[in-house]
Design an enzyme around this catalytic site. Structure first.
Site, mmCIF file in Angstrom:
data_model
loop_
_atom_site.group_PDB
_atom_site.id
_atom_site.type_symbol
_atom_site.label_atom_id
_atom_site.label_comp_id
_atom_site.label_asym_id
_atom_site.label_seq_id
_atom_site.Cartn_x
_atom_site.Cartn_y
_atom_site.Cartn_z
ATOM 1 N N GLN A 1 -8.256 3.062 12.280
ATOM 2 C CA GLN A 1 -9.103 4.221 11.991
ATOM 3 C C GLN A 1 -9.733 4.793 13.263
ATOM 4 O O GLN A 1 -9.745 4.143 14.311
ATOM 5 C CB GLN A 1 -10.215 3.816 11.019
ATOM 6 C CG GLN A 1 -11.051 2.642 11.490
ATOM 7 C CD GLN A 1 -11.723 1.867 10.359
ATOM 8 O OE1 GLN A 1 -11.868 2.384 9.260
ATOM 9 N NE2 GLN A 1 -12.147 0.638 10.628
ATOM 10 N N HIS B 1 -28.646 -1.332 3.462
ATOM 11 C CA HIS B 1 -28.425 -2.768 3.710
ATOM 12 C C HIS B 1 -29.386 -3.640 2.916
ATOM 13 O O HIS B 1 -28.999 -4.699 2.419
ATOM 14 C CB HIS B 1 -28.499 -3.059 5.219
ATOM 15 C CG HIS B 1 -27.320 -2.508 5.953
ATOM 16 N ND1 HIS B 1 -27.432 -1.735 7.084
ATOM 17 C CD2 HIS B 1 -25.996 -2.591 5.682
ATOM 18 C CE1 HIS B 1 -26.208 -1.381 7.484
ATOM 19 N NE2 HIS B 1 -25.340 -1.881 6.653
ATOM 20 N N ASP C 1 -20.293 -3.572 10.947
ATOM 21 C CA ASP C 1 -21.459 -3.186 11.750
ATOM 22 C C ASP C 1 -22.521 -4.278 11.761
ATOM 23 O O ASP C 1 -23.384 -4.305 12.642
ATOM 24 C CB ASP C 1 -22.056 -1.871 11.231
ATOM 25 C CG ASP C 1 -22.354 -1.940 9.749
ATOM 26 O OD1 ASP C 1 -23.386 -2.513 9.371
ATOM 27 O OD2 ASP C 1 -21.532 -1.438 8.951
ATOM 28 N N ASP D 1 -19.058 -4.503 1.095
ATOM 29 C CA ASP D 1 -19.654 -3.428 1.892
ATOM 30 C C ASP D 1 -18.510 -2.644 2.523
ATOM 31 O O ASP D 1 -18.337 -2.634 3.734
ATOM 32 C CB ASP D 1 -20.569 -4.064 2.952
ATOM 33 C CG ASP D 1 -21.237 -3.026 3.833
ATOM 34 O OD1 ASP D 1 -21.162 -1.826 3.518
ATOM 35 O OD2 ASP D 1 -21.829 -3.428 4.855
ATOM 36 N N SER D 2 -17.740 -2.012 1.685
ATOM 37 C CA SER D 2 -16.490 -1.394 2.134
ATOM 38 C C SER D 2 -16.688 0.054 2.551
ATOM 39 O O SER D 2 -17.744 0.640 2.331
ATOM 40 C CB SER D 2 -15.491 -1.437 0.975
ATOM 41 O OG SER D 2 -16.069 -0.793 -0.149
ATOM 42 N N THR D 3 -15.637 0.632 3.120
ATOM 43 C CA THR D 3 -15.616 2.073 3.353
ATOM 44 C C THR D 3 -15.291 2.765 2.025
ATOM 45 O O THR D 3 -15.158 2.110 0.989
ATOM 46 C CB THR D 3 -14.550 2.424 4.409
ATOM 47 O OG1 THR D 3 -13.317 1.825 3.999
ATOM 48 C CG2 THR D 3 -14.932 1.894 5.780
ATOM 49 N N ASP D 4 -15.153 4.092 2.056
ATOM 50 C CA ASP D 4 -14.850 4.828 0.826
ATOM 51 C C ASP D 4 -13.489 4.398 0.256
ATOM 52 O O ASP D 4 -12.623 3.927 0.996
ATOM 53 C CB ASP D 4 -14.813 6.338 1.121
ATOM 54 C CG ASP D 4 -16.181 6.877 1.492
ATOM 55 O OD1 ASP D 4 -17.182 6.171 1.296
ATOM 56 O OD2 ASP D 4 -16.242 8.028 1.981
ATOM 57 N N PRO E 1 -7.965 2.787 4.306
ATOM 58 C CA PRO E 1 -7.948 1.317 4.345
ATOM 59 C C PRO E 1 -8.828 0.654 3.285
ATOM 60 O O PRO E 1 -8.545 -0.466 2.871
ATOM 61 C CB PRO E 1 -8.467 0.966 5.752
ATOM 62 C CG PRO E 1 -8.604 2.231 6.504
ATOM 63 C CD PRO E 1 -8.369 3.382 5.590
HETATM 64 N N1 AG3 Z 1 -20.422 1.164 3.917
HETATM 65 C C1 AG3 Z 1 -19.786 2.341 3.476
HETATM 66 C C2 AG3 Z 1 -20.618 3.335 2.768
HETATM 67 C C3 AG3 Z 1 -19.808 4.514 2.466
HETATM 68 C C4 AG3 Z 1 -20.351 5.745 3.068
HETATM 69 N N2 AG3 Z 1 -19.519 6.839 2.702
HETATM 70 C C5 AG3 Z 1 -19.556 8.039 3.245
HETATM 71 N N3 AG3 Z 1 -20.410 8.319 4.184
HETATM 72 N N4 AG3 Z 1 -18.687 8.905 2.866
HETATM 73 C C6 AG3 Z 1 -21.130 1.366 5.095
HETATM 74 C C7 AG3 Z 1 -21.122 0.241 5.996
HETATM 75 C C8 AG3 Z 1 -22.510 -0.186 6.247
HETATM 76 N N5 AG3 Z 1 -22.570 -1.542 6.591
#
Ligand code: AG3
Length: 270
Positions: free
Chosen positions: A31, A62, A86, A155-158, A162
């Protein structure tokens, strides 16, 4: 106007920042990774053009992805964090002395490196001796692993690119099988304004796998829609009851929220 950075969450709704400084831009195997500095939010980490964390408002997310589970589980000794490179989620988990081991299953080593370098207030617990980092595809990790966890935090991305596989029923089922009883599974499940349909489907998968599902919500100023949803499933735990105090010094979560946390706004009930 100077340089602007934006997140185009839907075709007609963008979240836009005036850039003070571009701190880092790079592309990992998985990414695009960017860190910019802004006056209002401090440093901001973007992955594939979506805001993951900002220094000023990361505490809402968090604290809320971690504490509701950690205060209600009777004995959360082993915790799995999926994604979250992070380090913000790990930082909150490490505030509990009862925690003996945390595994961070993060796809992308570059995210950890960049966060350690540029976001020290968020990544500060990534050197805790109780932490083990497993790089690679978390959907494979949860399939192959047999050593169970008390709490699993996703705690994933959208759910595009991935991160997509981490909202599938198969992944949820693999996590269910990897969870001790008593056990708590909790995942971030997107904006509850824009993501209503996603949330509805996710709830159905949770019902299929866990046979129970709890939703709760928190404001995150920089996430598109402003209000974020979390979805929890448990094995033999009533998450409306706190069994331990929350750590001191939190900025958003307070224990008194717990009993009423899972009240769903009427517009979502239909
Ligand atoms: N976790 C993903 C949150 C998604 C945010 N989505 C967005 N901005 N479109 C974030 C990681 C934090 N540890």
């Amino acid at each position: 106007m100077g340089l602007l950075y934006y997140e185009d969450y839907t075709p007609d709704f963008y979240v836009c920042y005036r850039v003070k400084d571009v701190i880092y831009t790079g592309r990992s195997q998985y990414q695009n990774i960017e860190v910019i500095d802004t006056d209002t939010f401090g440093k901001i980490l973007f992955l594939d053009n979506a805001v993951m964390v900002t220094e000023r408002d990361e505490f809402y997310y968090h604290e809320m992805i971690v504490h509701p589970a950690m205060v209600s589980h009777p004995n959360p000794k082993r915790v799995l964090v999926v994604g979250g490179g992070d380090g913000g989620t790990v930082r909150e988990v490490m505030k509990y002395d009862v925690v003996e081991e945390v595994v961070l299953a993060e796809l992308d080593e570059e995210v950890v490196k960049v966060s350690k370098e540029y976001l020290p207030s968020i990544s500060c617990a990534l050197d805790d001796p109780r932490l083990k980092i497993e790089y690679g595809d978390a959907s494979q990790f949860v399939k192959k692993h047999t050593d169970k966890f008390d709490v699993i935090i996703v705690d994933s991305t959208d759910p595009i690119g991935p991160g997509e596989i981490l909202s599938g029923e198969e992944f949820i089922r693999d996590c269910f099988n990897l969870l001790n009883a008593p056990g708590i599974y909790v995942a971030q499940t997107q904006s509850y304004f824009f993501g209503k349909e996603f949330l509805r489907k996710y709830r159905q998968k949770m019902m299929n796998v866990f046979g129970n599902v709890y939703n709760y919500f928190a404001p995150v100023p920089t996430y598109p829609g402003g209000g974020w949803s979390f979805t929890m499933g448990t094995k033999g735990v009533d998450p409306t009851k706190s069994v331990r105090p929350a750590p001191s010094g939190l900025k958003y979560y307070v224990s008194q929220m717990q009993a009423n946390l899972f009240i769903v706004p009427p517009f979502l009930l239909e």
